[in-house]
Write a protein that holds these residues in place. Structure first.
Motif, PDB file in Angstrom:
ATOM      1  N   LEU A  38      28.480 -32.568  14.505  1.00 51.23           N
ATOM      2  CA  LEU A  38      28.437 -33.827  15.245  1.00 51.23           C
ATOM      3  C   LEU A  38      27.010 -34.355  15.349  1.00 51.23           C
ATOM      4  O   LEU A  38      26.094 -33.639  15.735  1.00 51.23           O
ATOM      5  N   PHE A  39      26.840 -35.615  14.995  1.00 52.35           N
ATOM      6  CA  PHE A  39      25.561 -36.302  15.155  1.00 52.35           C
ATOM      7  C   PHE A  39      25.618 -37.060  16.471  1.00 52.35           C
ATOM      8  O   PHE A  39      26.492 -37.890  16.691  1.00 52.35           O
ATOM      9  N   LEU A  40      24.710 -36.752  17.380  1.00 50.33           N
ATOM     10  CA  LEU A  40      24.654 -37.428  18.674  1.00 50.33           C
ATOM     11  C   LEU A  40      23.185 -37.661  18.998  1.00 50.33           C
ATOM     12  O   LEU A  40      22.477 -36.726  19.385  1.00 50.33           O
ATOM     13  N   ARG A  41      22.729 -38.884  18.813  1.00 54.36           N
ATOM     14  CA  ARG A  41      21.324 -39.188  18.994  1.00 54.36           C
ATOM     15  C   ARG A  41      21.140 -40.480  19.776  1.00 54.36           C
ATOM     16  O   ARG A  41      22.034 -41.335  19.793  1.00 54.36           O
ATOM     17  N   THR A  42      19.978 -40.601  20.395  1.00 55.73           N
ATOM     18  CA  THR A  42      19.675 -41.748  21.238  1.00 55.73           C
ATOM     19  C   THR A  42      18.355 -42.367  20.787  1.00 55.73           C
ATOM     20  O   THR A  42      17.405 -41.674  20.458  1.00 55.73           O
ATOM     21  N   HIS A  43      18.330 -43.711  20.786  1.00 51.38           N
ATOM     22  CA  HIS A  43      17.144 -44.449  20.377  1.00 51.38           C
ATOM     23  C   HIS A  43      16.951 -45.642  21.305  1.00 51.38           C
ATOM     24  O   HIS A  43      17.914 -46.150  21.885  1.00 51.38           O
ATOM     25  N   LYS A  44      15.719 -46.079  21.427  1.00 54.14           N
ATOM     26  CA  LYS A  44      15.428 -47.322  22.133  1.00 54.14           C
ATOM     27  C   LYS A  44      15.307 -48.426  21.092  1.00 54.14           C
ATOM     28  O   LYS A  44      14.446 -48.377  20.218  1.00 54.14           O
ATOM     29  N   VAL A  45      16.189 -49.411  21.201  1.00 54.46           N
ATOM     30  CA  VAL A  45      16.267 -50.476  20.204  1.00 54.46           C
ATOM     31  C   VAL A  45      16.359 -51.822  20.901  1.00 54.46           C
ATOM     32  O   VAL A  45      17.286 -52.053  21.689  1.00 54.46           O
ATOM     33  N   LYS A  46      15.393 -52.685  20.668  1.00 55.53           N
ATOM     34  CA  LYS A  46      15.448 -54.066  21.138  1.00 55.53           C
ATOM     35  C   LYS A  46      15.683 -54.180  22.644  1.00 55.53           C
ATOM     36  O   LYS A  46      16.471 -54.997  23.108  1.00 55.53           O
ATOM     37  N   GLY A  47      15.015 -53.331  23.421  1.00 52.29           N
ATOM     38  CA  GLY A  47      15.118 -53.392  24.870  1.00 52.29           C
ATOM     39  C   GLY A  47      16.302 -52.649  25.454  1.00 52.29           C
ATOM     40  O   GLY A  47      16.549 -52.745  26.659  1.00 52.29           O
ATOM     41  N   TYR A  48      17.017 -51.898  24.618  1.00 52.43           N
ATOM     42  CA  TYR A  48      18.187 -51.159  25.074  1.00 52.43           C
ATOM     43  C   TYR A  48      18.050 -49.686  24.734  1.00 52.43           C
ATOM     44  O   TYR A  48      17.354 -49.306  23.782  1.00 52.43           O
ATOM     45  N   VAL A  49      18.735 -48.860  25.506  1.00 52.90           N
ATOM     46  CA  VAL A  49      18.976 -47.481  25.120  1.00 52.90           C
ATOM     47  C   VAL A  49      20.294 -47.470  24.358  1.00 52.90           C
ATOM     48  O   VAL A  49      21.330 -47.908  24.884  1.00 52.90           O
ATOM     49  N   VAL A  50      20.279 -46.986  23.117  1.00 46.90           N
ATOM     50  CA  VAL A  50      21.466 -46.990  22.267  1.00 46.90           C
ATOM     51  C   VAL A  50      21.753 -45.563  21.814  1.00 46.90           C
ATOM     52  O   VAL A  50      20.882 -44.900  21.247  1.00 46.90           O
ATOM     53  N   SER A  51      22.958 -45.088  22.078  1.00 45.43           N
ATOM     54  CA  SER A  51      23.367 -43.761  21.635  1.00 45.43           C
ATOM     55  C   SER A  51      24.536 -43.881  20.662  1.00 45.43           C
ATOM     56  O   SER A  51      25.440 -44.700  20.861  1.00 45.43           O
ATOM     57  N   VAL A  52      24.485 -43.058  19.627  1.00 45.35           N
ATOM     58  CA  VAL A  52      25.507 -43.056  18.585  1.00 45.35           C
ATOM     59  C   VAL A  52      26.076 -41.652  18.444  1.00 45.35           C
ATOM     60  O   VAL A  52      25.324 -40.680  18.387  1.00 45.35           O
ATOM     61  N   ALA A  53      27.392 -41.554  18.412  1.00 43.67           N
ATOM     62  CA  ALA A  53      28.077 -40.291  18.156  1.00 43.67           C
ATOM     63  C   ALA A  53      28.888 -40.437  16.872  1.00 43.67           C
ATOM     64  O   ALA A  53      29.682 -41.363  16.735  1.00 43.67           O
ATOM     65  N   ILE A  54      28.648 -39.528  15.937  1.00 46.33           N
ATOM     66  CA  ILE A  54      29.285 -39.625  14.619  1.00 46.33           C
ATOM     67  C   ILE A  54      29.173 -38.272  13.942  1.00 46.33           C
ATOM     68  O   ILE A  54      28.373 -37.428  14.356  1.00 46.33           O
ATOM     69  N   GLU A  55      29.941 -38.033  12.905  1.00 44.82           N
ATOM     70  CA  GLU A  55      29.722 -36.848  12.095  1.00 44.82           C
ATOM     71  C   GLU A  55      28.301 -36.916  11.557  1.00 44.82           C
ATOM     72  O   GLU A  55      27.788 -37.994  11.280  1.00 44.82           O
ATOM     73  N   ARG A  56      27.674 -35.776  11.385  1.00 41.01           N
ATOM     74  CA  ARG A  56      26.250 -35.741  11.085  1.00 41.01           C
ATOM     75  C   ARG A  56      25.891 -36.593   9.869  1.00 41.01           C
ATOM     76  O   ARG A  56      26.487 -36.507   8.815  1.00 41.01           O
ATOM     77  N   CYS A  57      24.880 -37.461  10.070  1.00 38.96           N
ATOM     78  CA  CYS A  57      24.362 -38.306   9.004  1.00 38.96           C
ATOM     79  C   CYS A  57      22.957 -38.729   9.396  1.00 38.96           C
ATOM     80  O   CYS A  57      22.489 -38.431  10.489  1.00 38.96           O
ATOM     81  N   GLU A  58      22.282 -39.450   8.544  1.00 43.30           N
ATOM     82  CA  GLU A  58      20.917 -39.867   8.819  1.00 43.30           C
ATOM     83  C   GLU A  58      20.903 -41.229   9.488  1.00 43.30           C
ATOM     84  O   GLU A  58      21.702 -42.106   9.161  1.00 43.30           O
ATOM     85  N   PHE A  59      19.964 -41.397  10.426  1.00 40.21           N
ATOM     86  CA  PHE A  59      19.785 -42.684  11.100  1.00 40.21           C
ATOM     87  C   PHE A  59      18.661 -43.441  10.420  1.00 40.21           C
ATOM     88  O   PHE A  59      17.614 -42.882  10.133  1.00 40.21           O
ATOM     89  N   SER A  60      18.872 -44.716  10.153  1.00 40.11           N
ATOM     90  CA  SER A  60      17.841 -45.543   9.543  1.00 40.11           C
ATOM     91  C   SER A  60      17.690 -46.823  10.333  1.00 40.11           C
ATOM     92  O   SER A  60      18.658 -47.543  10.563  1.00 40.11           O
ATOM     93  N   ARG A  61      16.480 -47.114  10.766  1.00 41.48           N
ATOM     94  CA  ARG A  61      16.248 -48.361  11.491  1.00 41.48           C
ATOM     95  C   ARG A  61      16.449 -49.571  10.582  1.00 41.48           C
ATOM     96  O   ARG A  61      16.608 -50.690  11.054  1.00 41.48           O
TER      97      ARG A  61
END
Length: 202
Positions: free
Chosen positions: A171-194
């Motif tokens: 499970l991929f579960l990561r959090t990022h700050k994007v455009k003034g928001y806290v954004v969390s994504v849950a997905i099968e493991r994969c790479e995050f690209s801005r």
């Protein structure tokens, strides 16, 4: 691989949304007494249909959605492995689209009276990590993203420690700050690209 699309539901133009909606979706939107909820449905559903139309090469009117027993929306037709999730914060919304099942949640970065919620919803280990509003929003959006991934209730995941969930698991579960928001994504493991973030807010 997944892509994130931002949209402001107050400023989305009709050219971006109305032309992609089904008549029943338009009627559903117009039935809302809340202007915010009406604009959300029109803008988000319209953009989602536009994204899927371009991605799948089918006309918007041929796209069909269905919902699970718990309300999670899926693509019913065409039957292809494309998944999506939606989150709202005030007048902004975000759509995540992927070839794997996905859940997303976002919250506006702000000060919040988080202690009562953390006391009820977080594990003892999570509460130790929750020292300020940023910590709370990170943990809260991770839990909500996990809930949206599986389409179940928040109570179903009260016993899961989301602070470290996904480490060493599929499970991929990561959090990022994007455009003034806290954004969390849950997905099968994969790479995050801005580079996979698209801002449709105007």
């Amino acid at each position: 691989m997944f892509r994130l699309y931002f949209i402001n539901t107050e400023t989305a133009g009709e050219h971006l949304t109305w032309n992609f909606l089904h008549e029943d979706e338009i009627q559903e939107a117009l039935a809302f007494s809340s202007r915010l909820r009406r604009n959300r449905l029109i803008a988000v559903r319209g953009l989602l249909r536009k994204i899927l139309t371009e991605r799948l090469g089918v006309s918007a009117e041929n796209i069909r959605f269905c919902r699970s027993e718990n309300g999670k929306m899926f693509l019913a037709f065409p039957k292809v492995p494309v998944f999506f999730s939606v989150s709202h914060s005030r007048s902004d919304s975000i759509i995540a689209v992927s070839d794997r099942n996905i859940g997303i949640d976002m919250e506006l970065i702000r000060d919040i009276d988080y202690l009562p919620i953390a006391e009820y919803c977080f594990s003892p280990a999570e509460r130790k990590l929750c020292e300020n509003s940023d910590d709370f929003l990170r943990l809260w959006t991770r839990r909500e993203a996990l809930v949206k991934l599986y389409g179940e209730s928040l109570l179903s995941y009260m016993n899961i420690d989301v602070a470290g969930a996904a480490d060493g698991t599929p499970l991929f579960l990561r959090t990022h700050k994007v455009k003034g928001y806290v954004v969390s994504v849950a997905i099968e493991r994969c790479e995050f690209s801005r580079e996979a973030i698209y801002d449709n807010r105007r």
